[in-house]
Design a protein around this motif. Structure first.
Motif, PDB file in Angstrom:
ATOM      1  N   LEU A  65       0.875  -1.253  -0.163  1.00  0.00           N
ATOM      2  CA  LEU A  65       0.040   0.051   0.161  1.00  0.00           C
ATOM      3  C   LEU A  65       0.672   1.296   0.020  1.00  0.00           C
ATOM      4  N   LEU A  66       1.978   1.346   0.822  1.00  0.00           N
ATOM      5  CA  LEU A  66       2.907   2.499   0.935  1.00  0.00           C
ATOM      6  C   LEU A  66       3.610   2.685  -0.375  1.00  0.00           C
ATOM      7  N   ALA A  67       3.823   1.427  -1.093  1.00  0.00           N
ATOM      8  CA  ALA A  67       4.799   1.639  -2.145  1.00  0.00           C
ATOM      9  C   ALA A  67       3.802   2.319  -3.540  1.00  0.00           C
ATOM     10  N   ASN A  68       2.612   1.785  -3.402  1.00  0.00           N
ATOM     11  CA  ASN A  68       1.579   2.275  -4.427  1.00  0.00           C
ATOM     12  C   ASN A  68       1.329   3.824  -4.176  1.00  0.00           C
ATOM     13  N   ALA A  69       1.156   4.059  -2.788  1.00  0.00           N
ATOM     14  CA  ALA A  69       0.818   5.540  -2.295  1.00  0.00           C
ATOM     15  C   ALA A  69       2.131   6.523  -3.006  1.00  0.00           C
ATOM     16  N   CYS A  70       3.126   5.701  -2.602  1.00  0.00           N
ATOM     17  CA  CYS A  70       4.621   6.514  -2.930  1.00  0.00           C
ATOM     18  C   CYS A  70       4.540   6.983  -4.725  1.00  0.00           C
ATOM     19  N   GLU A  71       4.246   5.766  -5.437  1.00  0.00           N
ATOM     20  CA  GLU A  71       4.248   5.796  -6.675  1.00  0.00           C
ATOM     21  C   GLU A  71       3.277   6.924  -7.184  1.00  0.00           C
ATOM     22  N   SER A  72       2.012   7.047  -6.862  1.00  0.00           N
ATOM     23  CA  SER A  72       0.904   7.872  -6.940  1.00  0.00           C
ATOM     24  C   SER A  72       1.371   9.211  -6.668  1.00  0.00           C
ATOM     25  N   LEU A  73       1.962   9.552  -5.492  1.00  0.00           N
ATOM     26  CA  LEU A  73       2.549  10.782  -5.413  1.00  0.00           C
ATOM     27  C   LEU A  73       3.168  11.360  -6.284  1.00  0.00           C
ATOM     28  N   ALA A  74       4.403  10.582  -6.520  1.00  0.00           N
ATOM     29  CA  ALA A  74       5.312  10.833  -7.475  1.00  0.00           C
ATOM     30  C   ALA A  74       4.953  11.208  -9.174  1.00  0.00           C
ATOM     31  N   SER A  75       3.637  10.423  -9.324  1.00  0.00           N
ATOM     32  CA  SER A  75       3.084  10.746 -10.720  1.00  0.00           C
ATOM     33  C   SER A  75       2.383  12.133 -10.503  1.00  0.00           C
ATOM     34  N   ALA A  76       1.510  12.301  -9.480  1.00  0.00           N
ATOM     35  CA  ALA A  76       0.896  13.477  -9.479  1.00  0.00           C
ATOM     36  C   ALA A  76       1.933  14.858  -9.159  1.00  0.00           C
ATOM     37  N   SER A  77       3.242  14.663  -8.596  1.00  0.00           N
ATOM     38  CA  SER A  77       4.124  15.532  -8.468  1.00  0.00           C
ATOM     39  C   SER A  77       4.597  15.936 -10.215  1.00  0.00           C
ATOM     40  N   VAL A  78       4.977  15.046 -10.851  1.00  0.00           N
ATOM     41  CA  VAL A  78       5.315  15.279 -12.224  1.00  0.00           C
ATOM     42  C   VAL A  78       4.313  15.896 -13.012  1.00  0.00           C
ATOM     43  N   MET A  79       3.082  15.430 -12.808  1.00  0.00           N
ATOM     44  CA  MET A  79       1.844  15.990 -13.482  1.00  0.00           C
ATOM     45  C   MET A  79       1.656  17.513 -12.921  1.00  0.00           C
ATOM     46  N   LEU A  80       1.739  17.751 -11.984  1.00  0.00           N
ATOM     47  CA  LEU A  80       1.683  19.111 -11.520  1.00  0.00           C
ATOM     48  C   LEU A  80       2.726  20.090 -12.096  1.00  0.00           C
ATOM     49  N   GLY A  81       3.981  19.510 -12.031  1.00  0.00           N
ATOM     50  CA  GLY A  81       5.148  20.094 -12.555  1.00  0.00           C
ATOM     51  C   GLY A  81       5.100  20.522 -14.048  1.00  0.00           C
ATOM     52  N   ASP A  82       4.412  19.368 -14.844  1.00  0.00           N
ATOM     53  CA  ASP A  82       4.502  19.603 -16.167  1.00  0.00           C
ATOM     54  C   ASP A  82       3.167  20.815 -16.595  1.00  0.00           C
ATOM     55  N   VAL A  83       1.954  20.565 -15.727  1.00  0.00           N
ATOM     56  CA  VAL A  83       0.939  21.567 -15.990  1.00  0.00           C
ATOM     57  C   VAL A  83       1.548  22.972 -15.618  1.00  0.00           C
ATOM     58  N   ALA A  84       2.406  23.143 -14.525  1.00  0.00           N
ATOM     59  CA  ALA A  84       2.889  24.405 -13.990  1.00  0.00           C
ATOM     60  C   ALA A  84       3.759  24.981 -15.061  1.00  0.00           C
ATOM     61  N   GLY A  85       4.415  24.225 -15.825  1.00  0.00           N
ATOM     62  CA  GLY A  85       5.061  24.708 -16.975  1.00  0.00           C
ATOM     63  C   GLY A  85       4.553  25.266 -18.157  1.00  0.00           C
ATOM     64  N   LEU A  86       3.430  25.022 -18.196  1.00  0.00           N
ATOM     65  CA  LEU A  86       2.623  25.452 -19.324  1.00  0.00           C
ATOM     66  C   LEU A  86       1.960  26.727 -19.044  1.00  0.00           C
ATOM     67  N   VAL A  87       1.738  27.170 -17.669  1.00  0.00           N
ATOM     68  CA  VAL A  87       0.895  28.255 -17.361  1.00  0.00           C
ATOM     69  C   VAL A  87       2.048  29.330 -16.742  1.00  0.00           C
ATOM     70  N   ASP A  88       1.432  30.648 -16.499  1.00  0.00           N
ATOM     71  CA  ASP A  88       2.148  31.603 -16.211  1.00  0.00           C
ATOM     72  C   ASP A  88       1.278  32.293 -14.686  1.00  0.00           C
ATOM     73  N   GLY A  89       1.984  33.205 -14.124  1.00  0.00           N
ATOM     74  CA  GLY A  89       1.325  33.970 -13.097  1.00  0.00           C
ATOM     75  C   GLY A  89       0.771  33.198 -11.779  1.00  0.00           C
ATOM     76  N   PRO A  90      -0.181  33.841 -11.132  1.00  0.00           N
ATOM     77  CA  PRO A  90      -0.564  33.022 -10.004  1.00  0.00           C
ATOM     78  C   PRO A  90      -1.175  31.816 -10.037  1.00  0.00           C
ATOM     79  N   ILE A  91      -1.596  31.142 -11.053  1.00  0.00           N
ATOM     80  CA  ILE A  91      -1.964  29.852 -11.256  1.00  0.00           C
ATOM     81  C   ILE A  91      -0.701  28.941 -11.081  1.00  0.00           C
ATOM     82  N   ARG A  92       0.455  29.572 -11.962  1.00  0.00           N
ATOM     83  CA  ARG A  92       1.771  28.540 -11.928  1.00  0.00           C
ATOM     84  C   ARG A  92       2.042  28.426 -10.315  1.00  0.00           C
ATOM     85  N   LYS A  93       2.123  29.671  -9.409  1.00  0.00           N
ATOM     86  CA  LYS A  93       2.406  29.402  -8.168  1.00  0.00           C
ATOM     87  C   LYS A  93       1.303  28.674  -7.274  1.00  0.00           C
TER      88      LYS A  93
END
Length: 120
Positions: A65-93
């Motif tokens: 369960l912890l390994a799966n949660a860790c992988e899910s959180l890592a994926s979410a982190s990468v997705m958020l970083g990718d989307v943040a790279g596409l926008v500017d301003g307060p939404i990026r922050k």
């Protein structure tokens, strides 16, 4: 001698219950205020019952369960970083702030996973 403060404003001495129309208006206003401003006591009083649509096998071990949660959180982190790279301003922050919170969760899960591996 000059009076420094002004006279109090003149108020309408009529009661909200003076006529039937004013009573109806007053009751309608009270209902509207109650509807929008009072908390939903029925919702707040009901105990939280998680959805059973997606269930995790109760026999799954903590390490998996912890390994799966860790992988899910890592994926979410990468997705958020990718989307943040596409926008500017307060939404990026905002997105980068959420990514940081997800990374902190990932670190906590990794630490818990380390403890499970050491104990096991």
């Amino acid at each position: 001698m000059c009076k420094i403060t002004p006279n109090p404003p003149e108020t309408d001495p009529a009661s909200p219950y003076e006529s039937n129309d004013s009573k109806k208006f007053h009751h309608a206003a009270e209902r509207a205020l109650d509807h929008y401003l009072k908390p939903a006591t029925a919702i707040m009083a009901a105990p939280y019952k998680p959805s059973t649509m997606f269930l995790i096998n109760p026999e799954t071990d903590a390490e998996s369960l912890l390994a799966n949660a860790c992988e899910s959180l890592a994926s979410a982190s990468v997705m958020l970083g990718d989307v943040a790279g596409l926008v500017d301003g307060p939404i990026r922050k905002t997105l980068l702030g959420i990514a940081q919170v997800v990374m902190l969760g990932e670190l906590a899960v990794n630490r818990a996973l380390d403890k499970v591996e050491i104990a096991g």
